[in-house]
Each structure stands twice: as structure tokens, then as C-alpha cells.
Scaffold this active site. Structure first.
Site, PDB file in Angstrom:
ATOM      1  N   ILE A  65      -0.823   6.587  -1.858  1.00 36.82           N
ATOM      2  CA  ILE A  65      -1.191   5.288  -1.343  1.00 36.82           C
ATOM      3  C   ILE A  65      -1.741   5.547   0.131  1.00 36.82           C
ATOM      4  CG2 ILE A  65      -0.645   2.821  -1.089  1.00 36.82           C
ATOM      5  CD1 ILE A  65       2.028   3.680  -2.410  1.00 36.82           C
ATOM      6  N   CYS A  66      -2.730   4.803   0.357  1.00 36.64           N
ATOM      7  CA  CYS A  66      -3.293   4.708   1.846  1.00 36.64           C
ATOM      8  C   CYS A  66      -4.016   3.267   1.969  1.00 36.64           C
ATOM      9  CB  CYS A  66      -4.499   5.837   2.146  1.00 36.64           C
ATOM     10  SG  CYS A  66      -6.097   5.717   1.419  1.00 36.64           S
ATOM     11  N   GLY A  67      -4.753   3.133   2.992  1.00 35.03           N
ATOM     12  CA  GLY A  67      -5.280   1.830   3.189  1.00 35.03           C
ATOM     13  C   GLY A  67      -6.134   1.151   1.915  1.00 35.03           C
ATOM     14  N   ALA A 109      -2.720  -0.152  -0.094  1.00 31.86           N
ATOM     15  CA  ALA A 109      -1.991  -0.898   0.323  1.00 31.86           C
ATOM     16  C   ALA A 109      -2.808  -2.359   1.007  1.00 31.86           C
ATOM     17  CB  ALA A 109      -0.789  -0.375   1.304  1.00 31.86           C
TER      18      ALA A 109
END
Length: 151
Positions: A65-67, A109
């Protein structure tokens, strides 16, 4: 099943939510989010750690998960043998497994909320292996990958 997970600074809160959710479903996980001595902790570094752990068969699957989920997906797919899929809906998550045999799911996210992320993750975890009709396509991906690496 023990899942390799990781996130960058933009996704710590969602990662913690999903770690708790995985535990509630009976899955174990190893968190690769923290940098090891001398390494940076950019999303590319986290994605490489998770993808290598999956490629080395330390884990059957991984979650990144990243931005946006884009950067970790791009990086994970640089590791030979890895098929990472960016999924922000249940249909894509199931097809990532059944049509593409994706061993790593990536999410953003800043794109989806935690409840939708839980639903997507559960669908991806429960999806069966590659459909028989999709197997030749995945085998061709692996053949082309090997040919590219050899050249």
C-alpha cells in the site's frame, strides 16, 4: 498462509487496519515496512522487500500500500517472477488472481477507504488459483519474462 505486507509513510494507518483485519480472518503476516540498516524507506524500497520475499517463496502472497498503489505496483513488477496488481474494486481483485495469478495486491490509501480495502483484500485472499482458460496466458507472460531477462 503468511502474507508479506508493506507500506510507505502515506499508508501506515491503512496498513495497520488491514493487519488487524488479516489477523481476524486467521492469516499471519510479516511486515516489511520498516527499513533495515542502511536502507532508505521510500515506497520503492518497501515494494522491493515484499516482492523479493514473495519471489523467494518466503510467502505465498503479498500486499503493498502506498498513496495511490501505483508506485508499489510498478516496483514490485520489476522483481522477476512477480505479478503485482493494483486493485481498487472487488472484481479486479478476484480477476487479478483468477486471470493473472497475481501474487501481490497493491492498493492506494488515498484512493479507497479502509472498509472497501478490507472487502477487496478478503475477495483477493479467497480467490482461487488461475482459471484453466487463463493458464496459457500466464504461462506466456512467464516465457516472455524469461526471454527478456536472458537478452
Amino acid at each position: 498462509m503468511n502474507i508479506a505486507i508493506g507500506c510507505d509513510d502515506a499508508a501506515v494507518e491503512m496498513k495497520e487496519t488491514l493487519k488487524n483485519y488479516l489477523s481476524s480472518l486467521g492469516y499471519e503476516y510479516t511486515d516489511y515496512s520498516d527499513a533495515v540498516d542502511g536502507e532508505s524507506n521510500l515506497y520503492a524500497d518497501v515494494a522491493e522487500r515484499v516482492a523479493r520475499a514473495v519471489a523467494d517463496n518466503k510467502h505465498e502472497r503479498g500486499m503493498l500500500i502506498c498513496g495511490t498503489g501505483i508506485g508499489v505496483s510498478i516496483m514490485a513488477n520489476k522483481v522477476p517472477g512477480i505479478r503485482a496488481a493494483l486493485c481498487h474494486d472487488v472484481f479486479s481483485a478476484v480477476r487479478a488472481r483468477k486471470s493473472n495469478g497475481a501474487q501481490i495486491i497493491t492498493m492506494g490509501a488515498r484512493v479507497i477507504g479502509p472498509e472497501l480495502a478490507k472487502t477487496i483484500l478478503k475477495a483477493w485472499m479467497e480467490a482461487e488459483q488461475i482459471d484453466e482458460s487463463s493458464l496459457p496466458k500466464v504461462e506466456r507472460i512467464m516465457q516472455l519474462e524469461s526471454a527478456i531477462q536472458a537478452s
